[in-house]
Design a protein around this motif. Structure first.
Motif, PDB file in Angstrom:
ATOM      1  N   ALA A 167      84.101  46.308   8.147  1.00 27.43           N
ATOM      2  CA  ALA A 167      84.386  47.137   6.976  1.00 27.43           C
ATOM      3  C   ALA A 167      85.896  47.136   6.750  1.00 27.43           C
ATOM      4  N   LEU A 168      86.299  47.706   5.629  1.00 24.62           N
ATOM      5  CA  LEU A 168      87.697  47.590   5.200  1.00 24.62           C
ATOM      6  C   LEU A 168      88.355  48.940   5.013  1.00 24.62           C
ATOM      7  N   ILE A 169      89.661  48.952   5.336  1.00 24.99           N
ATOM      8  CA  ILE A 169      90.575  50.000   4.890  1.00 24.99           C
ATOM      9  C   ILE A 169      91.534  49.343   3.906  1.00 24.99           C
ATOM     10  N   ALA A 170      91.659  49.897   2.702  1.00 26.82           N
ATOM     11  CA  ALA A 170      92.515  49.336   1.655  1.00 26.82           C
ATOM     12  C   ALA A 170      93.670  50.288   1.383  1.00 26.82           C
ATOM     13  N   ALA A 171      94.845  49.731   1.096  1.00 28.83           N
ATOM     14  CA  ALA A 171      96.022  50.542   0.801  1.00 28.83           C
ATOM     15  C   ALA A 171      96.970  49.732  -0.074  1.00 28.83           C
ATOM     16  N   ARG A 172      97.998  50.392  -0.534  1.00 25.51           N
ATOM     17  CA  ARG A 172      99.024  49.704  -1.331  1.00 25.51           C
ATOM     18  C   ARG A 172     100.388  49.942  -0.716  1.00 25.51           C
ATOM     19  N   VAL A 207      91.209  45.033  14.852  1.00 21.21           N
ATOM     20  CA  VAL A 207      91.770  45.081  13.499  1.00 21.21           C
ATOM     21  C   VAL A 207      92.576  43.821  13.207  1.00 21.21           C
ATOM     22  N   LYS A 208      92.351  43.258  12.015  1.00 24.70           N
ATOM     23  CA  LYS A 208      93.169  42.159  11.489  1.00 24.70           C
ATOM     24  C   LYS A 208      93.784  42.616  10.178  1.00 24.70           C
ATOM     25  N   VAL A 209      95.003  42.128   9.899  1.00 20.61           N
ATOM     26  CA  VAL A 209      95.764  42.546   8.718  1.00 20.61           C
ATOM     27  C   VAL A 209      95.688  41.453   7.657  1.00 20.61           C
ATOM     28  N   GLY A 210      95.321  41.848   6.430  1.00 24.88           N
ATOM     29  CA  GLY A 210      95.234  40.888   5.329  1.00 24.88           C
ATOM     30  C   GLY A 210      95.636  41.527   4.016  1.00 24.88           C
ATOM     31  N   GLY A 211      95.173  40.943   2.924  1.00 26.58           N
ATOM     32  CA  GLY A 211      95.553  41.403   1.595  1.00 26.58           C
ATOM     33  C   GLY A 211      96.641  40.533   1.000  1.00 26.58           C
ATOM     34  N   ILE A 212      96.900  40.728  -0.291  1.00 19.66           N
ATOM     35  CA  ILE A 212      97.850  39.879  -1.018  1.00 19.66           C
ATOM     36  C   ILE A 212      99.233  39.935  -0.384  1.00 19.66           C
ATOM     37  N   VAL A 213      99.690  41.123  -0.018  1.00 23.07           N
ATOM     38  CA  VAL A 213     101.040  41.242   0.533  1.00 23.07           C
ATOM     39  C   VAL A 213     101.144  40.502   1.863  1.00 23.07           C
ATOM     40  N   ALA A 214     100.074  40.526   2.665  1.00 19.71           N
ATOM     41  CA  ALA A 214     100.101  39.805   3.942  1.00 19.71           C
ATOM     42  C   ALA A 214     100.062  38.305   3.722  1.00 19.71           C
ATOM     43  N   ASN A 269      97.036  46.149  -2.057  1.00 21.08           N
ATOM     44  CA  ASN A 269      97.552  44.827  -1.674  1.00 21.08           C
ATOM     45  C   ASN A 269      97.554  44.638  -0.162  1.00 21.08           C
ATOM     46  N   LEU A 270      97.096  45.664   0.566  1.00 19.63           N
ATOM     47  CA  LEU A 270      96.996  45.588   2.019  1.00 19.63           C
ATOM     48  C   LEU A 270      95.565  45.914   2.426  1.00 19.63           C
ATOM     49  N   LEU A 271      94.972  45.045   3.213  1.00 13.58           N
ATOM     50  CA  LEU A 271      93.606  45.251   3.688  1.00 13.58           C
ATOM     51  C   LEU A 271      93.589  45.159   5.207  1.00 13.58           C
ATOM     52  N   LEU A 272      92.970  46.136   5.837  1.00 13.66           N
ATOM     53  CA  LEU A 272      92.722  46.089   7.275  1.00 13.66           C
ATOM     54  C   LEU A 272      91.241  45.790   7.471  1.00 13.66           C
ATOM     55  N   LEU A 273      90.965  44.670   8.119  1.00 13.59           N
ATOM     56  CA  LEU A 273      89.586  44.282   8.415  1.00 13.59           C
ATOM     57  C   LEU A 273      89.225  44.820   9.797  1.00 13.59           C
TER      58      LEU A 273
END
Length: 731
Positions: free
Chosen positions: A143-148, A176-183, A87-91
């Motif tokens: 590219a992406l770093i994905a985490a929960r 780096v930009k912060v995204g994902g559902i939680v963001a 639910n957390l993605l770092l672009l």
């Protein structure tokens, strides 16, 4: 022969009887007015304390059906395979360098390692660890770093606030930009709170100016604002208490503000206007308050009940997003009505004739001249409409239906990052992923497999899934004990028609183990099913209770049917505009939003319940005054003209003020809130200026005295249980 209810003649009046319930109630609320207001002040102060911090306890989700297959699968995957639900993605943007550059890769692995060590974060993965092409942009520069992030919505928000500043921004060769559902959800929650404060700062001063223009008296103008503030603060305390037991959506705060101000102003306008009319006849303040409560007070009570019923219909839906609006709406309606029927009479008794003090309109023109001109204008309007009733009825109906035609092309979707302004960081991240990455990472469907199975059975199932025409790629399975999951990438958009068909095909596909499908498209399919399954029950609840309440108010069989049909017709312009503007994207530049090409599935239900209730609010005001005059004279046409003449200006003023509040809400940077505010503002104005002013008097002129017909059993029922403005103990 048609039987018509007619009022009793003066010589048939009933003999004197014991004081009525309304008389006892009047004495109760006016006996100790200072004590009543002091108690109200203390309760309001307690409500401020009880409701403080309510926004921080509200959620930003709630669109899913908790009993749906997709919800079960999502929770099971979170429990058994937490790494499968990032639910957390770092672009990570490399600028002109390649993501495979050694310096870039080293910095990216260091960031991923640091993220894996954060408290409350699990399941960290990246392109540099897995080499998955889905995590690498097509141009090779992102590219992406994905985490929960684990925990409930509030815990996830706190974790994000703690860690995001350490990752956002430049890191060596990376940005780096912060995204994902939680963001997305956390940013949405933050923006809504900020926008709500701004909306209140916009609406309150404009509302006060409009109230002064309507009342003339600055003293009278402050009364509705006071009632609204009491209702809003009380509702915040109620919502704060509810968060202890259930989830409540942050979007409900917008409805609390809008309805708290809007309905309090409506009710106070109606009561204060009637009180001033009674004073103008020579009545003393106590007598004027009593007459006002017997007439306008009853109308306010019935109006509050009809609005509350419309909002209560959202309780039949399982999504807590909709149920939250029912909680907030019912609370604010009942509190606004209670304040108008308890605190306002006490204030009026204390003010007496001083309610007319500080008449600011005297600077421009005399109040009597204004009132006379207003009454004459509405009388002329009523006369014109009733002389050309067929033309106005047909023309208005055709206009409303035409305005609603765009809704036939509605497409339902889910709320995503495009709800946020285009400059919001999480929106930028998701937009880059949608446009620049293959297969929209995170937008696929996931199949949870439960039950013992062999490797060959998993392989055979994967082969059958890959053979489906809507499938681009199948990954997995990842096995843990007796459970496994597959990730299926559909063709096209993550929530497009193809992805939704694929969700159904996967659920229908035979497997030697139990399968459950989740993912964005599957959630949308389940949400639409839950709405469609319960929508008839909500509609029946609204229709039946509204029919009953309007019958109790009027004693007519035809008027309640007219009220329900015309109210529904008044909403067509709102629904047509929602599709034309927010789905199709017209005016998106002027209004400052990004159109996702669809309407969030639950929003039309919410808008219907709120707008229908507000339309009934105005309908009850008009019908009660018509009924009062008809009971007094027995002249149907004169009663319709009198009702429009006496309430036309009041309803229009109330609608304009409520529209100002809703437009202030509509200035929100979150698209759903903007759609809610602007859509309901349009519905309110169409109802007051078109339906109540033109269509209702035209239809009532065409139905004539048959408007008041009811069969004998229902007449007896109304005689026993029904009440109306100017009822049994009216002066």
């Amino acid at each position: 022969m048609t039987e018509v209810n007619t009022p009793p003649r003066a010589e048939e009046a009933a003999p004197a009887k014991a004081p009525s319930r309304s008389g006892r109630y009047t004495r109760l609320v006016t006996a100790r007015p200072r004590l009543s207001l002091l108690v109200a002040l203390l309760l309001t102060a307690l409500a401020v304390l009880a409701g403080s911090g309510v926004a921080d306890r509200l959620g930003s989700g709630g669109w899913e059906d908790p009993a749906a297959e997709s919800t079960y699968a999502t929770k099971a995957l979170e429990r058994e395979f937490p790494d499968s639900q990032p639910n957390l993605l770092l672009l990570l943007d490399t600028g002109r360098a390649s993501v495979d550059d050694p310096a870039v890769a080293a910095e990216a692995r260091d960031l991923a390692g640091r993220l894996a060590g954060e408290r409350g974060v699990t399941g960290v993965g990246s392109y540099w660890q897995s080499g998955s092409p889905a995590l690498r942009a097509k141009d090779g520069h992102e590219a992406l770093i994905a985490a929960r992030i684990t925990g409930d919505e509030n815990a996830m928000g706190r974790t994000l606030d703690r860690i995001a500043p350490h990752y956002r921004g430049p890191h060596g060769p990376l940005k780096v930009k912060v995204g994902g559902i939680v963001a997305v959800r956390h940013e949405m929650q933050t923006i809504i709170k900020e926008d709500l404060t701004r909306a209140e700062l916009i609406a309150l001063p404009i509302t006060l100016v409009l109230l002064v223009m309507v009342f003339g008296s600055a003293v009278a103008a402050l009364l509705p604002l006071g009632i609204g503030i009491v209702a809003i603060l009380g509702t915040n305390a109620v919502l704060r208490g509810l968060t202890t037991f259930t989830d409540v959506s942050v979007f409900a705060l917008n409805l609390t503000t809008a309805l708290g101000l809007g309905l309090a102003i409506d009710y106070a306008l109606f009561i204060v206007r009637r009180y001033r009319e009674e004073l103008s006849t020579g009545a003393d303040p106590s007598t004027a308050v009593g007459a006002t409560l017997r007439t306008a007070g009853r109308t306010v009570l019935f109006s509050a009940l009809t609005v509350a019923v419309s909002l209560a219909a959202m309780m039949v839906f399982p999504q807590y997003f909709l149920r939250s609006f029912a909680y907030a709406g019912i609370a604010v309606v009942l509190l606004a009505a209670a304040a108008a029927l308890i605190l306002l009479p006490a204030a009026l008794v204390l003010l007496g004739h001083r309610v007319n003090s500080l008449d600011l309109r005297r600077l421009l023109r005399r109040r009597r001249e204004t009132k006379a001109a207003e009454g004459t204008a509405w009388a002329r309007t009523a006369g014109l409409v009733m002389r050309r009733a067929p033309l106005f009825a047909l023309g208005t109906a055709v206009l409303l239906v035409t305005l609603g035609l765009p809704f036939l092309g509605v497409k339902f979707g889910t709320a995503d990052d495009r709800q946020l302004p285009s400059t919001a960081e999480s929106h930028v991240v998701q937009e880059h992923i949608r446009d620049g990455f293959p297969g929209s990472p995170g937008g696929g469907l996931e199949v949870l497999a439960e039950g013992r199975a062999t490797a060959s059975q998993y392989a055979a199932y994967k082969q059958r899934v890959a053979a489906l025409p809507e499938v681009v790629r199948v990954d997995g399975p990842l096995v843990k004990g007796d459970a496994a999951y597959f990730t299926v990438q559909p063709k096209g958009e993550a929530v497009g028609d193809t992805a939704q068909r694929l969700a159904g095909d996967l659920r229908a596909l035979h497997a030697p183990f139990d399968t459950r499908v989740t993912g964005t498209a599957a959630v949308l399919v389940d949400t639409k099913h839950a709405i469609a399954q319960r929508l008839p029950w909500a509609a029946v609840l609204i229709a039946v209770v509204t029919l009953l309440l309007v019958f109790l108010l009027t004693g007519s069989v035809l008027i309640p049917v007219q009220a329900v049909v015309l109210n529904a017709l008044s909403l067509t312009a709102m629904f047509g505009a929602v599709v034309w503007v927010f789905q199709d994207g017209h005016l998106s530049g002027a209004l400052g939003f990004t159109s996702p090409g669809s309407i969030e599935t639950t929003l039309p239900v919410l808008m219907f319940c709120v707008a229908f209730g507000l339309s009934m609010d105005y309908g009850v005001f008009l019908l009660s005054r018509i009924k009062e005059e008809y009971d007094r004279t027995g002249d149907h046409d004169a009663a319709v003209r009198h009702g429009l003449q006496r309430t036309g200006g009041l309803i229009t003023a109330a609608a304009v003020i409520l529209a100002v509040v809703m437009v202030a809400i509509g200035t929100s940077r979150v698209t759903n809130t903007k759609m809610l505010g602007l859509g309901i503002a349009l519905a309110v104005l169409m109802d007051a200026m078109v339906v109540r002013s033109l269509l209702v008097p035209a239809i009532m002129r065409l139905t004539g005295r048959a408007t008041w017909w009811a069969p004998a059993p229902l007449r007896r029922f109304h005689a026993r249980f029904g009440v109306s403005e100017g009822g049994e103990d009216a002066p």
